[in-house]
Design a protein around this motif. Structure first.
Motif, PDB file in Angstrom:
ATOM      1  N   ARG A   1       0.830  -1.202   0.000  1.00  0.00           N
ATOM      2  CA  ARG A   1       0.000   0.000   0.000  1.00  0.00           C
ATOM      3  C   ARG A   1       0.864   1.252   0.000  1.00  0.00           C
ATOM      4  O   ARG A   1       1.977   1.267   0.511  1.00  0.00           O
ATOM      5  CB  ARG A   1      -0.882   0.056   1.251  1.00  0.00           C
ATOM      6  CG  ARG A   1      -1.857  -1.067   1.425  1.00  0.00           C
ATOM      7  CD  ARG A   1      -3.147  -0.727   0.708  1.00  0.00           C
ATOM      8  NE  ARG A   1      -4.226  -1.568   1.162  1.00  0.00           N
ATOM      9  CZ  ARG A   1      -4.592  -2.686   0.557  1.00  0.00           C
ATOM     10  NH1 ARG A   1      -3.934  -3.099  -0.487  1.00  0.00           N
ATOM     11  NH2 ARG A   1      -5.610  -3.387   1.002  1.00  0.00           N
ATOM     12  N   HIS A   2       0.293   2.300  -0.570  1.00  0.00           N
ATOM     13  CA  HIS A   2       0.803   3.653  -0.388  1.00  0.00           C
ATOM     14  C   HIS A   2      -0.086   4.292   0.666  1.00  0.00           C
ATOM     15  O   HIS A   2      -1.168   3.775   0.950  1.00  0.00           O
ATOM     16  CB  HIS A   2       0.708   4.451  -1.693  1.00  0.00           C
ATOM     17  CG  HIS A   2       1.597   3.932  -2.771  1.00  0.00           C
ATOM     18  ND1 HIS A   2       2.953   4.131  -2.778  1.00  0.00           N
ATOM     19  CD2 HIS A   2       1.326   3.216  -3.886  1.00  0.00           C
ATOM     20  CE1 HIS A   2       3.477   3.562  -3.841  1.00  0.00           C
ATOM     21  NE2 HIS A   2       2.509   2.988  -4.528  1.00  0.00           N
TER      22      HIS A   2
ATOM     23  N   TRP B   1       4.278  10.900  -1.491  1.00  0.00           N
ATOM     24  CA  TRP B   1       3.220   9.901  -1.356  1.00  0.00           C
ATOM     25  C   TRP B   1       3.512   8.683  -2.236  1.00  0.00           C
ATOM     26  O   TRP B   1       3.379   7.549  -1.808  1.00  0.00           O
ATOM     27  CB  TRP B   1       1.872  10.517  -1.739  1.00  0.00           C
ATOM     28  CG  TRP B   1       0.759   9.536  -1.823  1.00  0.00           C
ATOM     29  CD1 TRP B   1      -0.001   9.068  -0.790  1.00  0.00           C
ATOM     30  CD2 TRP B   1       0.262   8.897  -2.997  1.00  0.00           C
ATOM     31  NE1 TRP B   1      -0.929   8.180  -1.246  1.00  0.00           N
ATOM     32  CE2 TRP B   1      -0.786   8.050  -2.606  1.00  0.00           C
ATOM     33  CE3 TRP B   1       0.612   8.951  -4.345  1.00  0.00           C
ATOM     34  CZ2 TRP B   1      -1.484   7.273  -3.517  1.00  0.00           C
ATOM     35  CZ3 TRP B   1      -0.089   8.173  -5.242  1.00  0.00           C
ATOM     36  CH2 TRP B   1      -1.127   7.352  -4.832  1.00  0.00           C
ATOM     37  N   ARG B   2       3.920   8.947  -3.462  1.00  0.00           N
ATOM     38  CA  ARG B   2       4.166   7.869  -4.423  1.00  0.00           C
ATOM     39  C   ARG B   2       5.356   6.999  -4.039  1.00  0.00           C
ATOM     40  O   ARG B   2       5.397   5.823  -4.356  1.00  0.00           O
ATOM     41  CB  ARG B   2       4.381   8.470  -5.812  1.00  0.00           C
ATOM     42  CG  ARG B   2       4.482   7.474  -6.902  1.00  0.00           C
ATOM     43  CD  ARG B   2       3.131   6.841  -7.165  1.00  0.00           C
ATOM     44  NE  ARG B   2       3.270   5.881  -8.234  1.00  0.00           N
ATOM     45  CZ  ARG B   2       2.933   4.606  -8.127  1.00  0.00           C
ATOM     46  NH1 ARG B   2       2.399   4.159  -7.028  1.00  0.00           N
ATOM     47  NH2 ARG B   2       3.095   3.793  -9.127  1.00  0.00           N
ATOM     48  N   THR B   3       6.333   7.571  -3.351  1.00  0.00           N
ATOM     49  CA  THR B   3       7.537   6.821  -2.996  1.00  0.00           C
ATOM     50  C   THR B   3       7.481   6.258  -1.575  1.00  0.00           C
ATOM     51  O   THR B   3       8.488   5.754  -1.077  1.00  0.00           O
ATOM     52  CB  THR B   3       8.796   7.697  -3.149  1.00  0.00           C
ATOM     53  OG1 THR B   3       8.676   8.840  -2.313  1.00  0.00           O
ATOM     54  CG2 THR B   3       8.998   8.114  -4.590  1.00  0.00           C
ATOM     55  N   THR B   4       6.334   6.348  -0.925  1.00  0.00           N
ATOM     56  CA  THR B   4       6.156   5.746   0.389  1.00  0.00           C
ATOM     57  C   THR B   4       5.442   4.414   0.206  1.00  0.00           C
ATOM     58  O   THR B   4       4.373   4.349  -0.392  1.00  0.00           O
ATOM     59  CB  THR B   4       5.340   6.664   1.314  1.00  0.00           C
ATOM     60  OG1 THR B   4       6.047   7.898   1.465  1.00  0.00           O
ATOM     61  CG2 THR B   4       5.132   6.031   2.673  1.00  0.00           C
ATOM     62  N   HIS B   5       6.057   3.345   0.719  1.00  0.00           N
ATOM     63  CA  HIS B   5       5.523   1.997   0.561  1.00  0.00           C
ATOM     64  C   HIS B   5       5.329   1.354   1.925  1.00  0.00           C
ATOM     65  O   HIS B   5       6.224   1.402   2.774  1.00  0.00           O
ATOM     66  CB  HIS B   5       6.483   1.121  -0.252  1.00  0.00           C
ATOM     67  CG  HIS B   5       6.763   1.637  -1.612  1.00  0.00           C
ATOM     68  ND1 HIS B   5       5.991   1.339  -2.698  1.00  0.00           N
ATOM     69  CD2 HIS B   5       7.733   2.479  -2.065  1.00  0.00           C
ATOM     70  CE1 HIS B   5       6.473   1.944  -3.762  1.00  0.00           C
ATOM     71  NE2 HIS B   5       7.528   2.644  -3.406  1.00  0.00           N
TER      72      HIS B   5
ATOM     73  N   GLU C   1      10.286   4.964   2.719  1.00  0.00           N
ATOM     74  CA  GLU C   1       9.828   6.305   2.385  1.00  0.00           C
ATOM     75  C   GLU C   1      11.013   7.184   2.042  1.00  0.00           C
ATOM     76  O   GLU C   1      12.139   6.908   2.418  1.00  0.00           O
ATOM     77  CB  GLU C   1       8.997   6.907   3.520  1.00  0.00           C
ATOM     78  CG  GLU C   1       9.672   6.922   4.853  1.00  0.00           C
ATOM     79  CD  GLU C   1       8.724   7.305   5.976  1.00  0.00           C
ATOM     80  OE1 GLU C   1       7.535   7.532   5.719  1.00  0.00           O
ATOM     81  OE2 GLU C   1       9.186   7.368   7.111  1.00  0.00           O
TER      82      GLU C   1
END
Length: 171
Positions: A18-19, A78-82, A94
């Motif tokens: 998830r993001h 947001w896009r690079t947080t897993h 992140e």
């Protein structure tokens, strides 16, 4: 988008990836509309003046800086947080330029809790609280579908414990 298989162990599989919840992007989108609308209004006010080219250039620079800082940066963050749960561990990654990460083996997780207030329940997100061998519990905010993630993580923790117990009985 699947988590890169090259970062996983041989018999490790992704259970959840998830993001953060999209609610993190509401303020950046509002900023985008305010900057675009305000910039257009200011450009129309400057148009009849003799220095309109300099004014438009200044507006463009200020608008670009605001959009990059307050809209583009949060979207990329947001896009690079897993948030990833695998069959062996819980991983959080992140960061854009400076990456940071946390890995918690399933065998180290003692308890898993979640909480979400009224607004979070309406939006379908919440905070996941993971207690491990660390001193303080780790809190992961804005996890989409937090109740389902909580259930899956709890199931994986129990399966990992069962695997360890079964492996011990073979000796």
């Amino acid at each position: 988008m699947a988590y890169p298989d090259g970062l996983l162990g041989e018999d490790e599989h992704v259970v959840v990836h998830r993001h953060p919840h999209w609610k993190m992007l509401v303020l950046p989108v509002v900023v985008l509309f305010v900057v675009a609308g305000g910039g257009s209004y200011a450009a129309a006010l400057i148009a009849p003046t003799s220095w309109h080219v300099i004014g438009w250039s200044a507006l463009a620079v200020v608008g670009a800086v605001l959009l990059v800082w307050l809209t583009l940066a949060p979207v990329v963050r947001w896009r690079t947080t897993h948030f990833v749960i695998t069959t062996h561990r819980l991983m959080v990654r992140e960061g854009v330029f400076t990456r940071s990460g946390v890995d918690i083996p399933m065998s180290r997780i003692n308890s898993v809790r979640f909480r979400h207030g009224f607004v979070d329940r309406l939006l379908g997100c919440g905070t996941l609280v993971v207690e491990s061998a660390a001193d303080e519990p780790l809190e992961f905010d804005d996890i989409p579908d937090v109740e389902r993630v909580h259930t899956l993580l709890y199931r994986e923790v129990n399966q990992d414990w069962s695997r360890d117990r079964d492996a011990g009985q073979e000796w």
